[in-house]
Design a protein around this motif. Structure first.
Motif, PDB file in Angstrom:
ATOM      1  N   UNK A 162      74.075  71.452 -41.740  1.00  0.00           N
ATOM      2  CA  UNK A 162      75.374  71.336 -42.406  1.00  0.00           C
ATOM      3  C   UNK A 162      76.292  70.374 -41.660  1.00  0.00           C
ATOM      4  N   UNK A 163      76.218  70.375 -40.328  1.00  0.00           N
ATOM      5  CA  UNK A 163      77.084  69.499 -39.537  1.00  0.00           C
ATOM      6  C   UNK A 163      76.636  68.041 -39.593  1.00  0.00           C
ATOM      7  N   UNK A 164      75.324  67.814 -39.549  1.00  0.00           N
ATOM      8  CA  UNK A 164      74.815  66.449 -39.431  1.00  0.00           C
ATOM      9  C   UNK A 164      74.577  65.760 -40.770  1.00  0.00           C
ATOM     10  N   UNK A 165      74.457  66.517 -41.840  1.00  0.00           N
ATOM     11  CA  UNK A 165      74.147  65.911 -43.144  1.00  0.00           C
ATOM     12  C   UNK A 165      75.148  64.825 -43.544  1.00  0.00           C
ATOM     13  N   UNK A 166      76.470  65.044 -43.412  1.00  0.00           N
ATOM     14  CA  UNK A 166      77.406  63.975 -43.792  1.00  0.00           C
ATOM     15  C   UNK A 166      77.222  62.705 -42.959  1.00  0.00           C
ATOM     16  N   UNK A 201      74.831  64.432 -29.847  1.00  0.00           N
ATOM     17  CA  UNK A 201      76.181  64.990 -29.847  1.00  0.00           C
ATOM     18  C   UNK A 201      76.461  65.641 -31.193  1.00  0.00           C
ATOM     19  N   UNK A 202      77.358  66.583 -31.182  1.00  0.00           N
ATOM     20  CA  UNK A 202      77.767  67.213 -32.431  1.00  0.00           C
ATOM     21  C   UNK A 202      78.521  66.198 -33.292  1.00  0.00           C
ATOM     22  N   UNK A 203      78.456  66.387 -34.592  1.00  0.00           N
ATOM     23  CA  UNK A 203      79.071  65.429 -35.515  1.00  0.00           C
ATOM     24  C   UNK A 203      80.556  65.252 -35.235  1.00  0.00           C
TER      25      UNK A 203
END
Length: 381
Positions: free
Chosen positions: A206-210, A242-244
C-alpha cells in the motif's frame, strides 16, 4: 560524475581526528564546548594512489571537503572495489554520519570527532546482478521481508552465492488483486531478472504502490536493493528501501539509477592521482603526536580556523649533559655507605642505627633527584 551507491549493510569507522579539524569546522560552521553536533548525508570515497604518507589510501569527502580517510587496513580491503567504481567513471557514494564536539582540557580547546560509514563488507558492495536499464533505484533503507519466497526456492537457490549471502537488485511491480467481495487491493510483486520471487506485505504494498506507479508513468521500472541469505535447506529474501514517505523530492525529479554497469573484474584498476592535502596534512611533518590545541571562537568565516599560538611540548633531554651528575654520584655513594652502616649499628644502638638509616636513605634520594635527566622545553609555534 554519476553517483554509484555502494551496499550499506555494515558500519565502517572513518579516521577524522588528526589532520581534518579545519575541514570538519567547515562542515559544522560552529562548534560549542561539550555540545555535540551530528551531520548525516552522502559522502564520496576517493582513492588516493599518490598519497605520500599512506599510499593507496581512500579519502572521505563531503562535497569538496575532505573530512577523513579509511584506516590503512580498511583502505587495503576496499581498494579494489572502490577503484573499480572510479575507473568505471562513477563516484563511489556511501551514507556517512559525522559527529563533532568541542572539548576543553588543561586550558586547551580541541575537537573530538567521529565518522561512521554505512558500508557493506568489501565482497558485498556490488549486487550479484545488474539493475534493468530503464529502471529507477529506490534509496537503501530498512529491510522488508519478501513473502512467499519458498514458492520460488528452486530458482533462489540457483542464484544463492557459495558464501550463503549476497546483495541483489530486485524489481518491484504493482498488481491489483481482486478480493472475495469484489474490491481490489494493490500487491507489490518482487522480481529478480524478470523472474518472480515473491511479494511484499499488504501494508508495504500500500505504501510503495503509488511510488511504483509514478515511475511507471514516466517509463521507468522501480528497482531496489535486496539481500538473499540461506543454505541448502532454507533461505530468506529481503528488500532494503526507504519508506515512501521518506523519499526525497530529488528522487521524484531525477528517478536515478545509481547502480550502473561497472567495468569487468580485473586485478588492478587505473585511477587518477587524486591526493589533495588538507591544512593538517600539509603540516603533517611538523605536528606532534599529541593533538594540537585549537583556540579562538571555533566558528568558520570564509572557511578558515585559527590554531593555538605557541603550545609547549616537554621532551626528555636525551643526549643533554647533566652538570650535577658527578655530585649526584658522590651523594649516592656516601648515602649508601651511611645506610649500610646504620643497618649494622641498629642492633647495638637502635636509635643511632635508625638515624643513620634515615640519613643514608635521604642522601641517596637526593643524589637520585640531582642525577635525573634534564627536561628540554620546545615551543611549537
Amino acid at each position: 560524475m554519476t553517483d554509484y551507491s555502494l551496499g550499506d549493510r555494515g558500519t565502517l569507522r572513518v579516521i577524522t581526528d588528526d589532520y581534518y579539524d579545519a575541514e570538519i569546522l567547515q562542515v559544522f560552521e560552529e562548534l560549542q564546548i561539550d555540545r555535540e553536533k551530528v551531520w548525516n548525508g552522502e559522502a564520496r570515497l576517493i582513492p588516493e594512489p599518490n598519497n605520500p604518507y599512506e599510499p593507496n589510501s581512500i579519502a572521505v569527502y563531503i562535497d569538496d571537503i575532505k573530512i577523513g580517510r579509511l584506516s590503512p587496513a580498511d583502505s587495503a580491503e576496499y581498494w579494489k572495489p572502490i577503484t573499480r567504481v572510479v575507473a568505471s567513471g562513477y563516484d563511489a557514494i556511501a551514507h556517512l554520519q559525522l559527529s563533532a564536539v568541542l572539548r576543553r582540557r588543561d586550558g586547551e580547546s580541541f575537537i573530538e570527532s567521529e565518522g561512521l560509514l554505512s558500508l557493506s563488507p568489501a565482497h558485498s558492495l556490488f549486487p550479484l546482478n545488474q539493475a534493468p536499464t530503464q529502471a529507477t533505484l529506490l534509496p537503501q533503507g530498512p529491510s522488508m521481508k519478501v513473502l512467499d519466497e519458498k514458492d520460488y526456492a528452486e530458482y533462489l537457490h540457483s542464484i544463492l552465492p557459495p558464501s550463503g549471502e549476497g546483495r541483489v537488485i530486485l524489481s518491484l511491480e504493482v498488481n491489483a488483486l481482486r478480493q472475495p467481495d469484489g474490491s481490489f487491493i494493490d500487491s507489490v510483486e518482487v522480481f529478480h531478472d524478470r523472474k518472480k520471487v515473491g511479494r511484499l506485505s499488504t501494508q508495504m504494498s500500500e505504501q510503495l504502490a503509488p511510488v511504483i506507479r509514478y515511475a511507471f508513468e514516466r517509463n521507468k521500472l522501480t528497482s531496489a536493493w535486496g539481500t538473499i541469505r540461506g543454505n541448502a535447506f532454507e533461505l530468506s529474501l529481503t528488500v532494503q528501501a526507504v519508506r515512501a514517505s521518506e523519499l526525497p523530492a530529488e528522487w521524484f525529479e531525477e528517478l536515478p539509477n545509481n547502480v550502473p554497469e561497472l567495468l569487468p573484474e580485473t586485478e588492478n584498476f587505473k585511477v587518477p592521482e587524486s591526493y589533495e592535502p588538507t591544512e593538517g596534512e600539509l603540516n603533517r611533518q611538523n605536528l606532534s603526536k599529541k593533538k594540537r590545541g585549537l583556540v579562538g571562537s571555533f566558528s568558520v568565516g570564509g572557511g578558515t580556523a585559527s590554531d593555538s599560538p605557541g603550545s609547549v611540548e616537554v621532551k626528555s633531554g636525551a643526549g643533554v649533559e647533566n652538570p650535577n651528575r658527578r655530585i649526584a654520584l658522590l651523594l649516592g655513594i656516601v648515602g649508601a655507605l651511611i645506610l649500610i652502616g646504620g643497618v649494622f649499628v641498629v642492633f647495638a644502638e637502635p636509635m643511632l642505627g635508625i638515624l643513620a638509616i634515615v640519613l643514608g636513605a635521604s642522601i641517596v634520594f637526593l643524589g637520585l633527584f640531582m642525577g635525573r635527566p634534564p627536561m628540554e622545553a620546545t615551543s611549537d609555534q
